[in-house]
Design an enzyme around this catalytic site. Structure first.
Site, mmCIF file in Angstrom:
data_model
loop_
_atom_site.group_PDB
_atom_site.id
_atom_site.type_symbol
_atom_site.label_atom_id
_atom_site.label_comp_id
_atom_site.label_asym_id
_atom_site.label_seq_id
_atom_site.Cartn_x
_atom_site.Cartn_y
_atom_site.Cartn_z
ATOM 1 N N HIS A 150 -27.970 117.638 -51.522
ATOM 2 C CA HIS A 150 -27.812 117.600 -49.931
ATOM 3 C C HIS A 150 -27.568 119.241 -50.001
ATOM 4 C CE1 HIS A 150 -27.725 113.656 -49.453
ATOM 5 N NE2 HIS A 150 -26.535 113.453 -50.087
ATOM 6 N N TRP A 190 -33.971 114.136 -55.638
ATOM 7 C CA TRP A 190 -34.308 115.613 -55.998
ATOM 8 C C TRP A 190 -33.097 115.796 -57.108
ATOM 9 C CZ3 TRP A 190 -31.457 120.150 -56.193
ATOM 10 C CH2 TRP A 190 -32.143 121.365 -56.375
ATOM 11 N N GLU A 204 -47.139 111.332 -33.206
ATOM 12 C CA GLU A 204 -47.997 110.974 -34.574
ATOM 13 C C GLU A 204 -46.972 111.252 -35.762
ATOM 14 O OE1 GLU A 204 -51.268 110.744 -34.424
ATOM 15 O OE2 GLU A 204 -51.271 110.609 -32.274
ATOM 16 N N LEU A 208 -35.501 128.180 -30.062
ATOM 17 C CA LEU A 208 -35.702 126.876 -30.520
ATOM 18 C C LEU A 208 -34.499 126.115 -30.123
ATOM 19 C CD1 LEU A 208 -37.464 125.265 -32.663
ATOM 20 C CD2 LEU A 208 -35.730 125.370 -33.997
ATOM 21 N N ASP A 245 -35.623 113.140 -46.080
ATOM 22 C CA ASP A 245 -35.038 112.050 -47.062
ATOM 23 C C ASP A 245 -35.599 112.784 -48.518
ATOM 24 O OD1 ASP A 245 -34.357 109.805 -48.085
ATOM 25 O OD2 ASP A 245 -36.077 108.599 -47.808
ATOM 26 N N GLY A 246 -34.803 112.497 -49.376
ATOM 27 C CA GLY A 246 -35.005 112.464 -50.696
ATOM 28 C C GLY A 246 -34.199 113.436 -51.395
ATOM 29 N N ASN A 247 -32.721 113.905 -50.974
ATOM 30 C CA ASN A 247 -31.995 114.898 -51.532
ATOM 31 C C ASN A 247 -31.589 114.155 -52.877
ATOM 32 O OD1 ASN A 247 -32.266 116.189 -49.209
ATOM 33 N ND2 ASN A 247 -30.333 115.783 -48.446
HETATM 34 C C1 FPP Z 1 -31.518 111.585 -47.173
HETATM 35 O O1 FPP Z 1 -31.352 111.926 -48.450
HETATM 36 C C2 FPP Z 1 -30.687 112.807 -46.589
HETATM 37 C C3 FPP Z 1 -29.569 112.586 -45.986
HETATM 38 C C4 FPP Z 1 -28.960 111.279 -45.769
HETATM 39 C C5 FPP Z 1 -28.607 113.855 -45.410
HETATM 40 C C6 FPP Z 1 -29.606 114.762 -45.006
HETATM 41 C C7 FPP Z 1 -28.616 115.873 -44.992
HETATM 42 C C8 FPP Z 1 -28.871 117.245 -44.948
HETATM 43 C C9 FPP Z 1 -30.370 117.625 -45.331
HETATM 44 C C10 FPP Z 1 -27.902 118.190 -45.340
HETATM 45 C C11 FPP Z 1 -27.248 118.574 -43.952
HETATM 46 C C12 FPP Z 1 -28.166 118.717 -42.737
HETATM 47 C C13 FPP Z 1 -27.749 119.405 -41.799
HETATM 48 C C14 FPP Z 1 -28.917 119.465 -40.416
HETATM 49 C C15 FPP Z 1 -26.793 120.509 -41.372
HETATM 50 P P1 FPP Z 1 -30.877 110.730 -49.447
HETATM 51 O O2 FPP Z 1 -29.523 111.270 -50.102
HETATM 52 O O3 FPP Z 1 -31.089 109.280 -48.780
HETATM 53 O O4 FPP Z 1 -31.799 110.749 -50.725
HETATM 54 P P2 FPP Z 1 -32.559 109.439 -51.476
HETATM 55 O O5 FPP Z 1 -33.020 108.655 -50.545
HETATM 56 O O6 FPP Z 1 -33.269 110.370 -52.534
HETATM 57 O O7 FPP Z 1 -31.119 108.951 -52.188
#
Ligand code: FPP
Length: 235
Positions: free
Chosen positions: A38, A26, A202, A132, A21-23
């Site tokens: 992302h 960021w 955990e 893995l 979470d947090g893309n």
């Molecule tokens: C949450 O951050 C992240 C997502 C909903 C998407 C996650 C996807 C990736 C990390 C890239 C693709 C992954 C793979 C495995 C190929 P958010 O957008 O909810 O962030 P925010 O809460 O800060 O808005």
């Protein structure tokens, strides 16, 4: 990755699940469009898959796209699809050197055909790899997974399901449950992720946003896990 050496006498979690979470935050902190978050998130995925393998973790489950993420603006959803396609087509090749085995948890039927075909192909060719096990949860929701399991059980005429039987109808069939669940960006929620499977996991929450999450952060989470006393309801 010498620094990833960890006390092997202590238990390494077999299965680690991560809510990445947090893309978006960021990207916002850097005044960039969300998609940049992302993109950076994908780079973190690559790093953390390698680090997990190096630490001796056997199964890594990443929550990439939830059944609720369809509520996002269409351009973000489409960008996420393109990033998955890029990851599977281009980036995954590098991970194959680690003998990574890919499994998708979720319903891919709504995904564009080219992505489905590529994902099926990679899952097929990596299925015998002994490194893995990488589970990517895509269009995944735990409640939907349970409903799907119950419908399948009814179809198979199962009238007296046990915990083992229910588990065998989930996307994670045959795999041990997560020992450790990590969530980045400081939110205290499980967001419809692996609700059945995390009954005794955990939980480790870090304020780090996913794009900033490092190999050292994964190691810190594992070391914190090693300090926990797991009683599974006993004494
Ligand atoms: C949450 O951050 C992240 C997502 C909903 C998407 C996650 C996807 C990736 C990390 C890239 C693709 C992954 C793979 C495995 C190929 P958010 O957008 O909810 O962030 P925010 O809460 O800060 O808005």
């Amino acid at each position: 990755m010498q620094f990833l050496k960890i006390k092997r006498k202590c238990l390494i979690p077999v299965h680690v699940a991560i809510i990445m979470d947090g893309n978006g935050r960021w990207a916002r902190q850097k005044s960039l469009p969300r998609i940049f978050g992302h993109e950076q998130g994908i780079r973190t995925v690559k790093k953390i898959v390698k680090a997990a393998s190096c630490l001796g973790i056997k199964i890594l489950t990443l929550y990439a796209f939830s059944t609720e993420n369809w509520k996002r603006p269409i351009n973000e959803v489409e960008s996420l699809f393109s990033l998955f396609a890029f990851f599977v087509k281009k980036e995954f090749k590098e991970l194959s050197d680690l003998s990574v085995c890919l499994r998708i948890l979720g319903d891919l039927s709504k995904f564009p055909n080219d992505i489905k075909a590529e994902v099926d192909y990679i899952c097929g060719i990596t299925s015998k790899n002994l490194g893995l096990q990488l589970n990517i949860a895509l269009n995944y929701g735990a409640r939907q997974e349970l409903i799907r399991a119950f419908v399948e059980m009814l179809r198979c005429g199962i009238k007296n399901p046990t915990e083992e039987i229910v588990s065998s109808f989930l996307y994670t069939a045959g795999q041990p449950e997560p020992d450790l669940l990590i969530r980045t960006s400081g939110e205290f929620r499980v967001s419809n992720f692996l609700l059945w499977q995390i009954a005794y996991s955990e939980i480790y929450i870090t304020d780090k946003l996913w794009p900033d999450f490092t190999e050292q952060d994964l190691k810190n989470a594992v070391q914190e896990f090693q300090k926990r006393k797991r009683r599974f309801g006993g004494l």
